[in-house]
Scaffold this motif. Structure first.
Motif, PDB file in Angstrom:
ATOM      1  N   PRO A   1       8.043   1.882   8.429  1.00 32.96           N
ATOM      2  CA  PRO A   1       7.881   3.361   8.097  1.00 32.96           C
ATOM      3  C   PRO A   1       6.533   3.793   7.301  1.00 32.96           C
ATOM      4  O   PRO A   1       5.884   4.427   7.387  1.00 32.96           O
ATOM      5  CB  PRO A   1       9.230   3.993   7.465  1.00 32.96           C
ATOM      6  N   VAL A   2       6.464   2.725   6.122  1.00 32.42           N
ATOM      7  CA  VAL A   2       5.441   2.696   5.276  1.00 32.42           C
ATOM      8  C   VAL A   2       4.209   2.295   6.062  1.00 32.42           C
ATOM      9  O   VAL A   2       3.096   2.857   5.753  1.00 32.42           O
ATOM     10  CB  VAL A   2       5.565   1.603   4.102  1.00 32.42           C
TER      11      VAL A   2
ATOM     12  N   GLN B   1       3.067   5.414   7.818  1.00 34.89           N
ATOM     13  CA  GLN B   1       2.262   6.397   6.574  1.00 34.89           C
ATOM     14  C   GLN B   1       1.016   5.821   6.596  1.00 34.89           C
ATOM     15  O   GLN B   1      -0.012   6.756   6.490  1.00 34.89           O
ATOM     16  CB  GLN B   1       3.142   6.388   5.497  1.00 34.89           C
ATOM     17  N   CYS B   2       0.799   4.677   6.387  1.00 36.29           N
ATOM     18  CA  CYS B   2      -0.656   4.073   5.974  1.00 36.29           C
ATOM     19  C   CYS B   2      -1.669   4.320   7.251  1.00 36.29           C
ATOM     20  O   CYS B   2      -2.902   4.543   6.974  1.00 36.29           O
ATOM     21  CB  CYS B   2      -0.329   2.798   5.777  1.00 36.29           C
TER      22      CYS B   2
ATOM     23  N   SER C   1      -1.424   4.535  -2.901  1.00 31.16           N
ATOM     24  CA  SER C   1      -2.167   4.371  -1.895  1.00 31.16           C
ATOM     25  C   SER C   1      -2.655   3.132  -2.095  1.00 31.16           C
ATOM     26  O   SER C   1      -2.493   2.029  -3.003  1.00 31.16           O
ATOM     27  CB  SER C   1      -3.411   5.171  -2.058  1.00 31.16           C
TER      28      SER C   1
ATOM     29  N   LEU D   1       5.947  10.547  16.935  1.00 39.16           N
ATOM     30  CA  LEU D   1       5.808  11.464  15.917  1.00 39.16           C
ATOM     31  C   LEU D   1       5.489  13.014  16.813  1.00 39.16           C
ATOM     32  O   LEU D   1       4.850  12.895  17.734  1.00 39.16           O
ATOM     33  CB  LEU D   1       4.692  11.199  14.929  1.00 39.16           C
TER      34      LEU D   1
ATOM     35  N   ALA E   1      -1.319   6.632   9.692  1.00 41.13           N
ATOM     36  CA  ALA E   1      -1.515   8.064  10.090  1.00 41.13           C
ATOM     37  C   ALA E   1      -2.600   8.949   9.729  1.00 41.13           C
ATOM     38  O   ALA E   1      -3.263   9.438  10.746  1.00 41.13           O
ATOM     39  CB  ALA E   1      -0.066   8.766   9.253  1.00 41.13           C
TER      40      ALA E   1
ATOM     41  N   SER F   1      -2.437   6.624   2.132  1.00 41.19           N
ATOM     42  CA  SER F   1      -1.177   6.734   0.946  1.00 41.19           C
ATOM     43  C   SER F   1       0.058   6.421   1.874  1.00 41.19           C
ATOM     44  O   SER F   1       0.139   6.410   2.991  1.00 41.19           O
ATOM     45  CB  SER F   1      -1.261   8.310   0.735  1.00 41.19           C
ATOM     46  N   PHE F   2       0.841   6.212   0.939  1.00 41.66           N
ATOM     47  CA  PHE F   2       2.208   5.729   1.628  1.00 41.66           C
ATOM     48  C   PHE F   2       3.534   6.381   0.835  1.00 41.66           C
ATOM     49  O   PHE F   2       4.555   5.722   0.565  1.00 41.66           O
ATOM     50  CB  PHE F   2       2.326   4.046   1.436  1.00 41.66           C
ATOM     51  N   GLY F   3       3.384   7.504   0.077  1.00 38.48           N
ATOM     52  CA  GLY F   3       4.277   8.212  -0.451  1.00 38.48           C
ATOM     53  C   GLY F   3       4.388   8.078  -2.213  1.00 38.48           C
ATOM     54  O   GLY F   3       4.074   9.131  -2.861  1.00 38.48           O
TER      55      GLY F   3
END
Length: 279
Positions: free
Chosen positions: A83-84, A87-88, A17, A117, A90, A12-14
Motif C-alpha cells: 500500500p505504501v 502511494q509512492c 515523502s 483504484l 501514484a 508522498s506516502f502519507g
C-alpha cells in the motif's frame, strides 16, 4: 542504444515523502510502459525488455521502488509494504496518464493495487509470476533467504555468486546477464564495503511473524478487468499451477519453461511475448 535516462520526483506516502527514481528509455512522446521489479531487485532488471520496447516507439519507465537501487529509503521497516509503494507511485502514474504495466512478483502486486483504484489509467497489464494467492511455504522461503543475506561481499565476483545461487529460478541466464544483474545489485557503502543495493529493512512486514498464505482474489477481480497477460515460471512456488488455472478463467496465462520464480524477461522469446502483447 544509449543508456537510460534517470528521472526522479518526490513521492508522498502519507506521513512524509521519499525520492522516487526510475530508468527511462525510448521517446518521450511514446505510450508509457511502467516496469516494476520484485522484492529485492531493481529497475535495471528490465534493461533487455526496455530496449526492445523503446525500439518499438514506447516510453519505458523502469522504477526503483523505494528502498532499492537509486531511490530513497523509507524511515521505518513497517513502511515497506505494497500500500505504501502504491502511494509512492501514484503521482508518477497520474502524470503519465494512459499507460501499460509490467510487474514482476512484488511489482505485480503493486500493479494489482494500482489497477484496482477508481479511475485507474492502466491500459494493459503484464503480471510476471505472482497471483492473488501466495502460499505460506513460498513466503517462508523468501524469509529464509532474506534473513540469510550477507551483509557484505569480498568483491563483485562474490556478490554475483550469491545472486546466481538465490536467483537460480530466474532461468538459464548467460554469464553476461548474470554480470549485468550483479553490477546493478552492488552498492559501495560509505565505509568502502560492497553490499547489496537495497535497504536491509525492506523485509518489513513480511519478516514479522510466521509465514501465512496471502489471498487477494477480490483485488484480482478488479485489477484483471483490463487485457492482462500472466506469465508463470513452470517450477514457480509463488504462482502455483492451480492458482494459474483459476486466473486463466479471466485472462491469458502463459507458462515459461526452464525457470521458476520468476522469469527474468531477458530471453528473446519472453521479451517478444511481452512486447507483442503490449503492442
Amino acid at each position: 542504444m544509449a543508456e537510460p535516462r534517470l528521472g526522479q520526483m518526490n513521492a508522498s506516502f502519507g506521513e512524509g515523502s521519499v525520492v522516487l527514481r526510475w530508468w527511462e528509455w525510448g521517446p518521450a512522446d511514446g505510450l508509457p510502459v511502467v516496469c516494476v521489479h520484485g522484492l529485492t531487485r531493481n529497475g535495471r532488471d528490465f534493461d533487455v525488455l526496455a530496449r526492445d520496447l523503446a525500439a518499438r516507439g514506447r516510453r519505458v519507465l523502469c522504477v526503483d521502488v523505494p528502498g532499492r537501487g537509486v531511490s530513497g529509503w523509507l524511515p521505518r521497516p513497517e513502511l515497506y509494504a505494497v500500500p505504501v509503494y502504491a502511494q509512492c507511485l501514484a503521482p508518477l502514474v497520474a502524470a503519465l496518464g494512459r499507460h501499460d504495466w509490467v510487474g514482476t512478483s512484488m511489482g505485480g502486486l503493486i500493479g494489482m493495487a494500482m489497477a484496482a483504484l477508481p479511475h485507474a489509467t492502466m491500459r494493459r497489464f503484464v503480471v510476471n509470476d505472482i497471483g492473488p494467492f501466495v502460499p505460506a511455504a513460498a513466503i517462508g522461503r523468501i524469509q529464509a533467504y532474506m534473513a540469510g543475506a550477507p551483509t557484505e561481499f569480498a568483491d563483485a565476483a562474490a556478490l554475483e555468486a550469491y545472486l546466481r545461487r538465490v536467483h537460480a529460478p530466474f532461468g538459464a541466464l548467460s554469464d553476461a546477464e548474470w554480470a549485468h544483474l550483479a553490477r546493478h545489485s552492488a552498492r559501495v557503502a560509505p565505509d568502502g564495503r560492497t553490499v547489496l543495493h537495497y535497504d536491509p529493512a525492506i523485509g518489513g512486514p513480511m519478516m514479522a511473524g510466521d509465514p501465512a498464505d496471502i489471498e487477494l482474489w477480490p483485488l484480482w477481480e478488479a485489477a484483471s478487468a483490463r487485457p492482462t497477460l500472466v506469465l508463470r515460471g513452470e517450477a514457480s512456488d509463488l504462482l502455483l499451477p492451480e492458482t494459474a488455472v483459476r486466473m486463466a478463467a479471466r485472462v491469458r496465462v502463459e507458462t515459461i519453461p526452464g525457470c521458476g520464480h520468476a522469469p527474468a524477461l531477458m530471453e528473446a522469446s519472453q521479451v517478444a511475448l511481452v512486447a507483442d502483447f503490449l503492442s
